[in-house]
Design an enzyme around this catalytic site. Structure first.
Site, mmCIF file in Angstrom:
data_model
loop_
_atom_site.group_PDB
_atom_site.id
_atom_site.type_symbol
_atom_site.label_atom_id
_atom_site.label_comp_id
_atom_site.label_asym_id
_atom_site.label_seq_id
_atom_site.Cartn_x
_atom_site.Cartn_y
_atom_site.Cartn_z
ATOM 1 N N ARG A 167 -3.021 -10.082 5.651
ATOM 2 C CA ARG A 167 -3.492 -10.051 4.249
ATOM 3 C C ARG A 167 -2.458 -9.694 3.503
ATOM 4 N NH1 ARG A 167 -6.155 -6.595 0.449
ATOM 5 N NH2 ARG A 167 -7.871 -7.606 -0.851
ATOM 6 N N LYS B 199 0.726 -1.271 0.022
ATOM 7 C CA LYS B 199 -0.135 0.048 0.233
ATOM 8 C C LYS B 199 0.802 1.618 -0.009
ATOM 9 C CE LYS B 199 -4.194 -1.941 1.801
ATOM 10 N NZ LYS B 199 -5.137 -1.907 2.943
#
Length: 277
Positions: A255, A221
């Protein structure tokens, strides 16, 4: 702490890795790479062999600026893969969606977990999840994907996230979702600045106040790539470090895109924990 679905039990005593599989043409770091079924199935096998316990299948990009897709398009992207995984592998299948119709169809085909960035706030989603009686992950997000990163502002990001999660836990329980089926995700990167994200990570243990499993998703991210001044695909080391910090702070589900590298980190961390005393 355990999760149960479809006659299976997932032991969360040690962190479990959720491998990301985006069946989308425009996801932020792997978009289009696995959106053909044969390639996707090979990636599923690769992630399982590398240590993934859960495969998270998504058919709608949730990157900043992303546009929504139709129910039909999302179903066409994810259901063939869900069927393929169910038929060929013994692994937990998570469906990353906010749409009640997609949830319902996925549940019919055997998904074990609903992973919803909108925390079951879309019409009908609470009812579908309650009826299915499988685990659900509810996530905090400020705004919507297409606008969430324009100018995120909080009085106190940790308090605001916890207050939101508390409200959604209550809504889930009132709809008939049993508490032991609820997983919490603070929503790294979803309507949060760089500072907001790292404040949440630094204080992640505070979310244990609810006594529910925590899912942490920071892989590739912008909170990592912007900090390191790298493109997302070159942020593997930073992603693994963030995953390790989250696991140290008690996150039960991690995740990630890079399963093998994260699994190495989790094995080292587990060995340290075993030899602590």
């Amino acid at each position: 702490m355990f999760l149960n679905a479809n006659g299976k039990t997932l032991d969360l005593t040690e962190p479990k890795i959720m491998g990301i599989l985006n069946m989308t043409p425009d996801s932020f770091s792997d978009g289009g790479k696995f959106n053909h079924l044969d390639k996707a199935m090979k990636q599923v096998e690769s992630m399982i062999l590398a240590g993934a316990t859960i495969i998270d299948v998504g058919g709608e990009s949730t990157r900043p600026g992303a546009q929504e897709v139709s129910v039909e398009d999302e179903l066409n992207r994810v259901i063939p893969l869900v069927r393929g995984i169910k038929e060929n592998f013994d692994v937990w299948i998570s469906l990353d969606t906010s749409k009640a119709d997609v949830m319902s169809e996925g549940i019919t085909h055997g998904v074990d977990l609903i992973n919803d960035i909108r925390a079951l706030r879309e019409p009908g989603s609470l009812e579908v999840a309650a009826k299915a009686n499988i685990p659900v992950c509810i996530m905090h997000m400020q705004g919507q994907p297409r606008t969430m990163q324009h100018n995120p502002v909080y009085d106190d990001v940790l308090k605001d996230v916890c207050d939101f999660l508390e409200q959604r836990i209550k809504a889930c329980e009132e709809a008939g979702i049993v508490r032991e089926n609820i997983i919490l995700d603070p929503g790294f990167g979803f309507g949060k600045s760089l500072a907001h994200n790292y404040h949440l990570l630094a204080n992640l243990e505070q979310i244990h106040q609810f006594g529910l499993p925590i899912l942490a998703g920071m892989s590739r991210k912008s909170m990592i790539s912007k900090l390191l001044d790298k493109v997302p695909a070159e942020s593997v080391v930073g992603s693994v470090i963030c995953a390790t910090i989250a696991a140290q702070k008690g996150a039960q589900i991690i995740r990630v895109h890079d399963v093998a590298e994260t699994q190495d980190a989790m094995r080292v961390l587990n060995m340290v924990q075993i030899n602590k005393n």
